[in-house]
Design a protein around this motif. Structure first.
Motif, PDB file in Angstrom:
ATOM      1  N   ILE A  92       0.651  -1.167  -0.009  1.00 21.51           N
ATOM      2  CA  ILE A  92      -0.205  -0.138  -0.133  1.00 21.51           C
ATOM      3  C   ILE A  92       0.674   1.169  -0.119  1.00 21.51           C
ATOM      4  O   ILE A  92       0.730   2.172  -0.729  1.00 21.51           O
ATOM      5  N   VAL A  93       1.912   1.222   0.820  1.00 19.60           N
ATOM      6  CA  VAL A  93       2.670   2.642   0.849  1.00 19.60           C
ATOM      7  C   VAL A  93       3.499   2.648  -0.376  1.00 19.60           C
ATOM      8  O   VAL A  93       3.577   4.029  -0.888  1.00 19.60           O
ATOM      9  N   ALA A  94       4.088   1.589  -0.739  1.00 20.33           N
ATOM     10  CA  ALA A  94       4.442   1.583  -2.202  1.00 20.33           C
ATOM     11  C   ALA A  94       3.990   2.063  -3.299  1.00 20.33           C
ATOM     12  O   ALA A  94       4.262   2.956  -4.120  1.00 20.33           O
ATOM     13  N   LEU A  95       2.558   1.718  -3.337  1.00 22.65           N
ATOM     14  CA  LEU A  95       1.643   2.055  -4.261  1.00 22.65           C
ATOM     15  C   LEU A  95       1.297   3.366  -4.329  1.00 22.65           C
ATOM     16  O   LEU A  95       1.310   4.464  -5.194  1.00 22.65           O
ATOM     17  N   LEU A  96       1.072   3.959  -2.980  1.00 18.22           N
ATOM     18  CA  LEU A  96       0.748   5.357  -2.754  1.00 18.22           C
ATOM     19  C   LEU A  96       1.991   6.355  -3.230  1.00 18.22           C
ATOM     20  O   LEU A  96       1.629   7.302  -3.946  1.00 18.22           O
ATOM     21  N   LEU A  97       3.204   6.027  -2.995  1.00 16.20           N
ATOM     22  CA  LEU A  97       4.261   6.863  -3.159  1.00 16.20           C
ATOM     23  C   LEU A  97       4.464   6.793  -4.839  1.00 16.20           C
ATOM     24  O   LEU A  97       4.770   7.778  -5.427  1.00 16.20           O
ATOM     25  N   ILE A  98       4.385   5.516  -5.272  1.00 16.67           N
ATOM     26  CA  ILE A  98       4.448   5.395  -6.732  1.00 16.67           C
ATOM     27  C   ILE A  98       3.538   6.351  -7.651  1.00 16.67           C
ATOM     28  O   ILE A  98       3.781   7.163  -8.461  1.00 16.67           O
ATOM     29  N   LEU A  99       2.312   6.207  -7.093  1.00 19.71           N
ATOM     30  CA  LEU A  99       1.111   7.373  -7.561  1.00 19.71           C
ATOM     31  C   LEU A  99       1.534   8.479  -7.523  1.00 19.71           C
ATOM     32  O   LEU A  99       1.215   9.515  -8.293  1.00 19.71           O
ATOM     33  N   LEU A 100       1.976   9.007  -6.299  1.00 16.83           N
ATOM     34  CA  LEU A 100       2.296  10.625  -5.889  1.00 16.83           C
ATOM     35  C   LEU A 100       3.376  10.865  -6.851  1.00 16.83           C
ATOM     36  O   LEU A 100       3.205  11.967  -7.455  1.00 16.83           O
ATOM     37  N   VAL A 101       4.470  10.251  -6.697  1.00 19.88           N
ATOM     38  CA  VAL A 101       5.917  10.477  -7.327  1.00 19.88           C
ATOM     39  C   VAL A 101       5.479  10.665  -8.751  1.00 19.88           C
ATOM     40  O   VAL A 101       5.671  11.722  -9.551  1.00 19.88           O
ATOM     41  N   SER A 102       4.966   9.724  -9.190  1.00 20.12           N
ATOM     42  CA  SER A 102       4.814   9.396 -10.791  1.00 20.12           C
ATOM     43  C   SER A 102       3.913  10.491 -11.380  1.00 20.12           C
ATOM     44  O   SER A 102       3.984  11.145 -12.552  1.00 20.12           O
ATOM     45  N   SER A 103       2.727  10.577 -10.678  1.00 24.67           N
ATOM     46  CA  SER A 103       1.837  11.599 -11.246  1.00 24.67           C
ATOM     47  C   SER A 103       2.238  13.094 -11.249  1.00 24.67           C
ATOM     48  O   SER A 103       1.983  13.886 -12.018  1.00 24.67           O
ATOM     49  N   MET A 104       3.053  13.413 -10.193  1.00 24.01           N
ATOM     50  CA  MET A 104       3.610  14.706 -10.122  1.00 24.01           C
ATOM     51  C   MET A 104       4.682  14.852 -11.292  1.00 24.01           C
ATOM     52  O   MET A 104       4.838  16.093 -12.173  1.00 24.01           O
ATOM     53  N   ALA A 105       5.492  13.730 -11.595  1.00 21.80           N
ATOM     54  CA  ALA A 105       6.588  13.901 -12.912  1.00 21.80           C
ATOM     55  C   ALA A 105       5.807  13.741 -13.841  1.00 21.80           C
ATOM     56  O   ALA A 105       6.246  14.509 -14.955  1.00 21.80           O
ATOM     57  N   ALA A 106       4.838  12.927 -14.197  1.00 19.19           N
ATOM     58  CA  ALA A 106       3.961  13.216 -15.564  1.00 19.19           C
ATOM     59  C   ALA A 106       3.521  14.380 -15.704  1.00 19.19           C
ATOM     60  O   ALA A 106       3.437  15.020 -16.842  1.00 19.19           O
ATOM     61  N   LEU A 152      11.245  -2.654   6.462  1.00 17.56           N
ATOM     62  CA  LEU A 152       9.959  -2.602   5.229  1.00 17.56           C
ATOM     63  C   LEU A 152      10.328  -1.248   4.403  1.00 17.56           C
ATOM     64  O   LEU A 152      10.029  -1.274   3.356  1.00 17.56           O
ATOM     65  N   MET A 153      10.995  -0.222   5.253  1.00 24.07           N
ATOM     66  CA  MET A 153      11.251   0.964   4.256  1.00 24.07           C
ATOM     67  C   MET A 153      12.037   0.698   3.254  1.00 24.07           C
ATOM     68  O   MET A 153      12.100   1.425   1.998  1.00 24.07           O
ATOM     69  N   GLY A 154      13.180   0.000   3.344  1.00 29.77           N
ATOM     70  CA  GLY A 154      13.978  -0.564   2.593  1.00 29.77           C
ATOM     71  C   GLY A 154      13.353  -1.163   1.174  1.00 29.77           C
ATOM     72  O   GLY A 154      13.637  -0.846  -0.042  1.00 29.77           O
ATOM     73  N   LEU A 155      12.463  -2.174   1.592  1.00 29.67           N
ATOM     74  CA  LEU A 155      11.654  -2.775   0.598  1.00 29.67           C
ATOM     75  C   LEU A 155      10.949  -1.836  -0.236  1.00 29.67           C
ATOM     76  O   LEU A 155      10.574  -1.674  -1.375  1.00 29.67           O
ATOM     77  N   ILE A 156      10.420  -0.796   0.640  1.00 22.87           N
ATOM     78  CA  ILE A 156       9.434  -0.098  -0.049  1.00 22.87           C
ATOM     79  C   ILE A 156      10.077   1.299  -1.001  1.00 22.87           C
ATOM     80  O   ILE A 156       9.652   1.323  -2.105  1.00 22.87           O
ATOM     81  N   LEU A 157      11.210   1.508  -0.803  1.00 30.68           N
ATOM     82  CA  LEU A 157      12.105   2.381  -1.637  1.00 30.68           C
ATOM     83  C   LEU A 157      12.472   1.439  -2.756  1.00 30.68           C
ATOM     84  O   LEU A 157      12.464   2.186  -3.750  1.00 30.68           O
ATOM     85  N   VAL A 158      12.736   0.323  -2.576  1.00 22.43           N
ATOM     86  CA  VAL A 158      13.261  -0.690  -3.985  1.00 22.43           C
ATOM     87  C   VAL A 158      12.119  -0.674  -5.084  1.00 22.43           C
ATOM     88  O   VAL A 158      12.135  -0.623  -5.981  1.00 22.43           O
ATOM     89  N   TYR A 159      10.939  -0.886  -4.236  1.00 26.00           N
ATOM     90  CA  TYR A 159       9.524  -1.173  -5.328  1.00 26.00           C
ATOM     91  C   TYR A 159       9.364   0.316  -5.773  1.00 26.00           C
ATOM     92  O   TYR A 159       8.623   0.428  -6.731  1.00 26.00           O
ATOM     93  N   LEU A 160       9.462   1.425  -4.987  1.00 30.14           N
ATOM     94  CA  LEU A 160       9.198   2.722  -5.534  1.00 30.14           C
ATOM     95  C   LEU A 160      10.055   2.981  -6.608  1.00 30.14           C
ATOM     96  O   LEU A 160       9.713   3.373  -7.688  1.00 30.14           O
ATOM     97  N   ALA A 161      11.298   2.658  -6.688  1.00 26.95           N
ATOM     98  CA  ALA A 161      12.261   2.896  -7.597  1.00 26.95           C
ATOM     99  C   ALA A 161      11.885   2.012  -8.869  1.00 26.95           C
ATOM    100  O   ALA A 161      11.902   2.588  -9.970  1.00 26.95           O
ATOM    101  N   SER A 162      11.600   1.040  -8.747  1.00 25.30           N
ATOM    102  CA  SER A 162      11.293   0.087  -9.875  1.00 25.30           C
ATOM    103  C   SER A 162       9.901   0.359 -10.417  1.00 25.30           C
ATOM    104  O   SER A 162       9.460   0.206 -11.781  1.00 25.30           O
ATOM    105  N   GLY A 163       8.698   1.209  -9.786  1.00 27.01           N
ATOM    106  CA  GLY A 163       7.736   1.290 -10.365  1.00 27.01           C
ATOM    107  C   GLY A 163       7.413   2.506 -10.906  1.00 27.01           C
ATOM    108  O   GLY A 163       6.414   2.917 -11.848  1.00 27.01           O
ATOM    109  N   ILE A 164       8.507   3.635 -10.809  1.00 25.89           N
ATOM    110  CA  ILE A 164       8.294   4.969 -11.266  1.00 25.89           C
ATOM    111  C   ILE A 164       8.446   5.002 -12.731  1.00 25.89           C
ATOM    112  O   ILE A 164       7.454   5.748 -13.488  1.00 25.89           O
ATOM    113  N   PRO A 165       9.454   4.296 -13.366  1.00 23.86           N
ATOM    114  CA  PRO A 165       9.467   4.503 -14.959  1.00 23.86           C
ATOM    115  C   PRO A 165       8.196   4.155 -15.650  1.00 23.86           C
ATOM    116  O   PRO A 165       7.641   5.040 -16.732  1.00 23.86           O
TER     117      PRO A 165
END
Length: 288
Positions: A92-106, A152-165
């Motif tokens: 859930i946290v990784a998805l929220l961060l991916i959507l937030l960061v990616s939508s702002m970048a987009a 858990l934060m380490g895993l979240i950051l890895v999934y965040l980096a992999s999902g952004i592109p």
């Protein structure tokens, strides 16, 4: 008086058209049954006794063969509640961060014309083509350096980096289709860029749902990074916990089927929740 003849009327649909429709639905239904049959078989047999599983695995659970011993073994032999909590937090946290960061970048890539705009889009596209697992050693060294291994934060950051592109690539295309007049009108009314960004988000909701589904399933089902980056019980995810549990109870079919059911049900439920947005996002993208 002259009579109008319906020049815009559709020609009557013949037998060939309906034959194509029936054939297409038959193929889709057949594929659905083939895809769902193993899942249903695992779930149904997880509520049956071991003797009933081997006697007739296709029989539905009833009063004579119903048994929850597999689930009892799972909850007594492994800390699945902790694993579920960890997986839910990470996903859930990784998805929220991916959507937030990616939508702002987009939004920035689609809205502003700045030096390096096209180069940034190309850089993100390259990130889609290169698997993040190739950088496992470097990621491990980085997380060790910042003391985020076995967290858990380490895993979240890895999934965040992999999902952004991929997320930025998808959302940028949808951001570009939002009418410019709508954003200009908001600027005339004195809205800030952050306010305009917030106004645009509901208009690309199908794309957000598509991005969520595309990232949710790989994050929940991932075994590689939890296996590499976690070493204690406190940070294990449900897939890693289930894999370790299966190695210990490989001959206990009740426990094996129960653990598989517990591991896959949450992601199936989440997929059903987001399925409408996924379909709308895919069809909208195809039309555009």
């Amino acid at each position: 008086m002259t009579s109008r003849r319906g020049g815009n009327k559709r020609p009557p649909r013949g037998f060939g058209h309906w034959g194509q429709v029936v054939a297409a639905h038959a193929v889709l239904i057949t594929y659905t049954v083939i895809a769902l049959f193993p899942v249903l078989l695992v779930i149904l047999n997880s509520f049956k006794s071991r003797r009933a599983i081997f006697r007739n695995p296709f029989e539905l659970p009833n009063s004579s063969n119903f048994d929850t011993v597999g689930y009892q073994t799972v909850f007594e032999g492994a800390n699945f509640l902790l694993y579920f909590r960890n997986s839910l937090i990470v996903t859930i946290v990784a998805l929220l961060l991916i959507l937030l960061v990616s939508s702002m970048a987009a939004f920035a890539l689609a809205e502003y014309d700045f030096p390096g705009n096209a180069l940034m889009g190309l850089y993100l596209a390259v990130g889609i083509m290169i698997p993040i697992r190739l950088g496992t050693v470097s990621i491990l060294r980085l997380l060790v350096g910042i003391e985020l291994v076995d967290t858990l934060m380490g895993l979240i950051l890895v999934y965040l980096a992999s999902g952004i592109p991929l997320a930025v690539f998808i959302l940028t295309q949808f951001m570009a289709t939002v009418p410019q007049a709508l954003k200009d009108a908001a600027r005339i009314d004195g809205a800030s860029e952050y306010r305009i960004y917030a106004l645009v988000l509901p208009l690309i909701r199908p794309a957000l749902g598509t991005v969520a589904v595309f990232n949710m399933i790989p994050i929940w089902n991932d075994l590689w990074f939890p296996l590499i980056l976690t070493g204690t019980e406190r940070a294990k995810t449900v897939i890693l916990g289930a894999q370790i549990f299966l190695g210990q109870y490989i001959s206990d079919w009740n426990a094996v089927l129960a653990s598989l059911t517990l591991a896959m049900l949450p992601v199936v439920i989440l997929y059903i929740v987001f399925s409408r947005q996924l379909i709308r996002g895919l069809t909208s993208g195809a039309v555009k």
